[in-house]
Design a protein around this motif. Structure first.
Motif, PDB file in Angstrom:
ATOM      1  N   TYR A  36      -7.380  -0.995  -5.111  1.00  0.00           N
ATOM      2  CA  TYR A  36      -8.699  -0.362  -5.101  1.00  0.00           C
ATOM      3  C   TYR A  36      -9.276  -0.406  -3.684  1.00  0.00           C
ATOM      4  CZ  TYR A  36      -9.265  -0.599 -10.259  1.00  0.00           C
ATOM      5  OH  TYR A  36      -9.156  -0.442 -11.612  1.00  0.00           O
ATOM      6  N   HIS A  78     -16.021   6.448  -6.302  1.00  0.00           N
ATOM      7  CA  HIS A  78     -14.678   5.881  -6.464  1.00  0.00           C
ATOM      8  C   HIS A  78     -14.333   5.603  -7.926  1.00  0.00           C
ATOM      9  CE1 HIS A  78     -15.455   5.304  -2.210  1.00  0.00           C
ATOM     10  NE2 HIS A  78     -14.155   5.328  -2.072  1.00  0.00           N
ATOM     11  N   THR A  81     -10.578   6.337  -8.683  1.00  0.00           N
ATOM     12  CA  THR A  81      -9.562   5.589  -7.944  1.00  0.00           C
ATOM     13  C   THR A  81      -9.808   4.084  -7.925  1.00  0.00           C
ATOM     14  OG1 THR A  81     -10.776   5.999  -5.889  1.00  0.00           O
ATOM     15  CG2 THR A  81      -9.002   7.531  -6.453  1.00  0.00           C
TER      16      THR A  81
END
Length: 170
Positions: A36, A78, A81
């Protein structure tokens, strides 16, 4: 390493605790392990907040508002992802702002320590804008979360990440 519940895997992980609890160290290690993006909340404070804290003045809710909104925005950017974001998140109202609108899930890791252990860490810390004098104000403000993975700072960062991974993903 294979995750048993990869479909239910939280895409945002907030690592919280008072200054000196090891958030940045643990958060960066956790982000690396998960693949991450990593974000240190301190990097997103406006200059006015850093100046205030450097003078030994505690931030108030108004000071934190835009900062929390920015961290929430980063999490949303984010969501697909994944992101590990470290910030103090001392109050429940702050945590609600951080998780607002996150559709793909989030998890909160609270690095818990007592004031004496954290004071020792801060005494050896160099070059950080957060002065030791503000530690008590952080503990005074802290509302311990009831909906978090709580892990003691007395464990080393690798142990903390391993325990978090076991409790959340396996």
């Amino acid at each position: 390493m294979e995750f048993k519940h990869s479909m239910n895997r939280p895409k945002t992980i907030y690592v919280m605790g008072v200054s000196g609890s090891g958030k940045s160290t643990v958060g960066s290690l956790l982000a690396e392990r998960l693949g991450y993006a990593f974000f240190d909340g301190d990097d997103f404070h406006p200059k006015s907040n850093i100046i205030k804290m450097s003078r030994g003045e505690a931030l108030n809710d108004t000071d934190r508002q835009g900062w929390l909104e920015r961290l929430n925005q980063i999490a949303k950017e984010h969501e697909e992802t994944g992101a590990v974001i470290v910030c103090s998140a001392l109050k429940e109202t702050y945590r609600k702002q951080l998780k607002k609108g996150l559709e793909n899930g989030f998890e909160l890791l609270y690095l818990k320590g007592n004031i004496d252990a954290i004071r020792e860490r801060l005494l050896s810390r160099k070059g950080h804008f957060m002065p030791l004098e503000l530690l008590q104000s952080q503990f005074d403000t802290l509302e311990e979360p009831s909906n978090a993975i709580i892990i003691s700072i007395l464990k080393n960062p690798e142990q903390i990440v391993n325990e978090f991974m076991e409790r959340v993903f396996f």
